[in-house]
Design a protein around this motif. Structure first.
Motif, PDB file in Angstrom:
ATOM      1  N   CYS A 128      -5.634   0.454   6.109  1.00  0.00           N
ATOM      2  CA  CYS A 128      -6.025   1.865   6.140  1.00  0.00           C
ATOM      3  C   CYS A 128      -7.243   2.133   5.255  1.00  0.00           C
ATOM      4  O   CYS A 128      -7.615   3.279   5.057  1.00  0.00           O
ATOM      5  CB  CYS A 128      -4.858   2.761   5.728  1.00  0.00           C
ATOM      6  SG  CYS A 128      -4.439   2.698   3.983  1.00  0.00           S
ATOM      7  N   CYS A 150      -6.639  -2.039   0.691  1.00  0.00           N
ATOM      8  CA  CYS A 150      -5.756  -2.136   1.854  1.00  0.00           C
ATOM      9  C   CYS A 150      -6.615  -2.351   3.086  1.00  0.00           C
ATOM     10  O   CYS A 150      -7.469  -1.533   3.405  1.00  0.00           O
ATOM     11  CB  CYS A 150      -4.920  -0.868   2.016  1.00  0.00           C
ATOM     12  SG  CYS A 150      -3.947  -0.874   3.531  1.00  0.00           S
ATOM     13  N   CYS A 152       0.836  -1.195   0.000  1.00  0.00           N
ATOM     14  CA  CYS A 152       0.000   0.000   0.000  1.00  0.00           C
ATOM     15  C   CYS A 152       0.881   1.259   0.000  1.00  0.00           C
ATOM     16  O   CYS A 152       1.722   1.418   0.882  1.00  0.00           O
ATOM     17  CB  CYS A 152      -0.893  -0.005   1.246  1.00  0.00           C
ATOM     18  SG  CYS A 152      -1.772   1.541   1.502  1.00  0.00           S
ATOM     19  N   ASN A 200       0.107   4.092   0.821  1.00  0.00           N
ATOM     20  CA  ASN A 200      -0.264   4.951   1.942  1.00  0.00           C
ATOM     21  C   ASN A 200       0.365   4.471   3.243  1.00  0.00           C
ATOM     22  O   ASN A 200       0.971   5.238   3.985  1.00  0.00           O
ATOM     23  CB  ASN A 200      -1.790   5.004   2.051  1.00  0.00           C
ATOM     24  CG  ASN A 200      -2.275   5.983   3.097  1.00  0.00           C
ATOM     25  OD1 ASN A 200      -1.568   6.922   3.433  1.00  0.00           O
ATOM     26  ND2 ASN A 200      -3.453   5.758   3.617  1.00  0.00           N
ATOM     27  N   CYS A 201       0.230   3.149   3.556  1.00  0.00           N
ATOM     28  CA  CYS A 201       0.667   2.683   4.878  1.00  0.00           C
ATOM     29  C   CYS A 201       1.622   1.506   4.787  1.00  0.00           C
ATOM     30  O   CYS A 201       2.029   0.969   5.813  1.00  0.00           O
ATOM     31  CB  CYS A 201      -0.545   2.316   5.740  1.00  0.00           C
ATOM     32  SG  CYS A 201      -1.346   0.787   5.231  1.00  0.00           S
TER      33      CYS A 201
HETATM   34 ZN   LIG Z   1      -2.863   1.064   3.561  1.00  0.00          ZN
END
Ligand SMILES: [Zn+2]
Ligand SMILES: [Zn+2]
Lengths: 262, 353
Positions: free
Chosen positions: B29, B26, B8, B10-11
């Motif tokens: 998140c 994901c 991911c 993002n995270c």
């Molecule tokens: Zn994520």
């Protein structure tokens, strides 16, 4: 000659009695919260305020509101007892009701102008603690300190209000220190700029003077959108417009005011 | 299904394919991603790592001239080359008066030289100009300083040419806010930016003199190389020449650093329209590195004040004047106190009245 002097003295004495609104001994302590000497001290203060500002202040303590709201009771008490100086009945009344533990400030005439909603809330907030503790004399004394202070400010043409808030000595100390700190910070920046001009022998970070003409070429450029995140935050609606809100009492007079429980 | 091994953006959690929505999901998140986008994302991140810069080694060429002598400074060890007839009475670097003369042996012959174009008189005038209006300058500095000590020195420089190939990625954000009801919404869009390309540099100078502060020499830039000529000893007549004591090899890191910073800056300028741009990875390959040796003209001015030597320098070609002046502590704190007092007074009057 002696006779003339005596009559002149009497005349001056009478004149001074005449200008004293001696009727302003407005402490109606129906609940006997105050000792006789405390009552006297407060009455002296009310007289001083009346003389200085030509403004009538009454302090009233009662057992019960008799089914009225604190606002109604205070307004009616003010109107029925004929408080207030001049055609607009300039003055204010501070009411304590002991069984329901209500307090209320009712303003009239010039009082509406000098004591805005903000002002009444400010004074109440600073007095309610003493009322809750049962320190009634101290509470009334402090209340009158504020009345004095607010009348003095209103006399300058700009009463305390949301756009002209009260600044206490603690605030003043803080503001003074802040002013000096900001001034010193600006001074260091200005002198820092002067100092930086003393040394011009500095390294160069870049070498952009030496880029070969036409040699800069971007062969690949991608801007790739990945994802979106959204957050939300509550915003407080600010509708503090300042001034005084007024209403009509049962006798038809206009009053401002505010209060709460202690 | 190697698509399942994506992380991911993002995270960094492991993404799973959600067949119902046809997106990568994901679980950590709650972000969802288009698999096509992720594929491109991975391609961009597979960039090659930087290789070592490819610089030539400098081939030295010995310089033999019976008319040149080496002056050696007893105090700082500077080896200064000059015609035997040039009187070197003091050291241009440390202001010391003890200079010995000897014969020249094995000095390096420069590839090119930029001849002096600016006269000594102008250096004097520029120092006066430089001092004027400097409020922190000690009052005695101008009265005491002996500015007649001015020397024209040819300072040794290594000139670096090279091609840079860059492969850079950035994380970027666009931010949009709006109000709806009692809430303020902030929407952040995340992007991966990739830039690749080339840029060429020509004759980036790096000072080859140990005694000479690099900051001073870089501050004198730029020189105009159009006026550079092949070296001939005749140019030294009436001037001193410093013998290099930092070799080409040791000067490379400074050139590399300036090339890297400049390349990053040029490419960063092509990323626009974002609220925040942060470099994620940078790979810059330097190729075709060429090094040349040059003598560039500098007027050196030294003056002693309060037991310290203050050095000024002027570009002997363009007249650019640089240096460092002493600062009076009394004046420094006087100005700080004075400005604070005036501003505080004005501020307090505004607060209290
Ligand atoms: Zn994520
Ligand atoms: Zn020396």
């Amino acid at each position: 000659m002696k006779k003339l002097f005596t009559s002149l003295f009497l005349f001056v004495l009478l004149l001074s009695f005449y200008t004293f609104p001696a009727l302003a001994a407005n402490v109606y302590d129906n609940e006997n919260l105050l000792s006789a000497s405390e009552k006297q001290l407060l009455e002296k203060r009310l007289q001083d305020i009346a003389e200085t500002y030509n403004f009538d202040v009454a302090i009233v303590t009662v057992d019960s509101l008799n089914g009225k709201s604190a606002m109604e009771y205070a307004d009616d008490y003010y109107d029925e007892n004929g408080f207030g100086f001049g055609p607009d009945h300039d003055g204010l009344l501070f009411l304590l009701a002991m069984d329901s533990r209500d307090y209320w400030t009712s303003t009239s005439g010039y009082g509406i102008k000098a004591f805005t909603d903000y002002g009444i809330r400010y004074i109440s907030d600073n007095v309610v603690g003493l009322l809750s503790e049962g320190e009634y004399y101290k509470a009334f004394d402090k209340y009158l300190d504020y009345v004095d202070m607010f009348l003095a400010e209103a006399a300058t043409g700009t009463p305390f209000d949301t756009d002209h808030e009260v600044i206490t000595s603690g605030d003043y100390l803080f503001l003074s220190l802040l002013t000096v700190a900001i001034s010193a910070a600006i001074a260091f920046i200005v002198v820092g700029i002067m100092k930086s001009k003393m040394k011009t022998a500095n390294k160069q970070r870049y070498a952009l003077n030496y880029v070969k003409d036409g040699s800069f070429k971007v062969t690949s450029d991608k801007d790739l959108f990945l994802y979106t995140t959204t957050t939300k935050q509550k915003v407080e609606s600010s509708s503090n417009s300042g001034g005084s809100s007024t209403h009509s009492s049962s006798s038809g007079n206009s009053h401002g005011g505010g209060g709460g429980k202690f | 299904m190697d698509i399942l091994s994506y992380k991911c953006p993002n995270c960094s959690g492991t993404l799973k394919f959600d067949s119902q929505i046809g997106q990568m999901l994901c679980e950590y998140c709650d972000s969802t991603f288009d698999p096509e986008v992720l594929k491109k994302y991975d391609e961009v991140l597979q960039e090659e790592a930087s290789k070592d810069p490819d610089w030539d080694t400098y081939e030295s060429d010995e310089w033999q001239d019976p008319n040149l002598g080496v002056h050696l400074c007893n105090s700082c060890g500077a080896e200064i080359v000059a015609e035997e007839t040039t009187a070197a009475t003091f050291c241009p670097y440390c202001d010391s008066a003890t200079i010995l003369s000897g014969r020249l042996s094995g000095a390096l012959k420069p590839d090119l030289v930029i001849p002096f174009k600016i006269e000594k008189e102008q250096a004097k005038a520029e120092l006066k100009k430089f001092c004027s209006g400097k409020r922190l300058l000690p009052s005695l500095f101008l009265a005491n300083n002996r500015i007649e000590k001015i020397t024209g020195v040819y300072v040794p420089f290594w000139l670096f040419d090279c091609e840079a190939e860059a492969n850079i990625t950035y994380d970027a954000k666009k931010v949009r806010t709006w109000k709806q009801g009692n809430y303020r919404y902030t929407e952040t869009s995340h992007f991966l930016i990739h830039r690749a390309g080339k840029i060429g540099f020509e004759r980036i100078p790096v000072d080859g003199s140990e005694k000479m502060d690099d900051a001073y020499m870089e501050a004198l830039e730029p020189y105009n190389y159009e006026e550079a000529v092949d070296f001939a000893t005749a140019y030294l007549s009436g001037y001193l020449a410093d013998k290099y004591d930092v070799d080409a090899e040791s000067s490379k890191p400074r050139a590399n650093q300036r090339i890297k910073d400049s390349t990053e800056k040029k490419f960063a300028e092509t990323v626009s329209g974002y609220a925040v741009v942060t470099p994620r990875s940078t790979a810059i390959d330097l190729t075709d590195g060429k090094i040349r040796y040059a003598l560039l003209p500098v007027w050196m001015l030294n003056t002693k004040f309060g037991g310290k030597t203050y050095t000024f320098a002027m570009n002997g070609q363009t007249g650019k004047f640089i240096g460092e002046l002493p600062i009076s502590k009394g004046k420094y704190w006087g100005y700080v106190a004075g400005i604070t007092a005036v501003l505080s007074t004005v501020g307090l009057l505004t607060v209290f009245l």
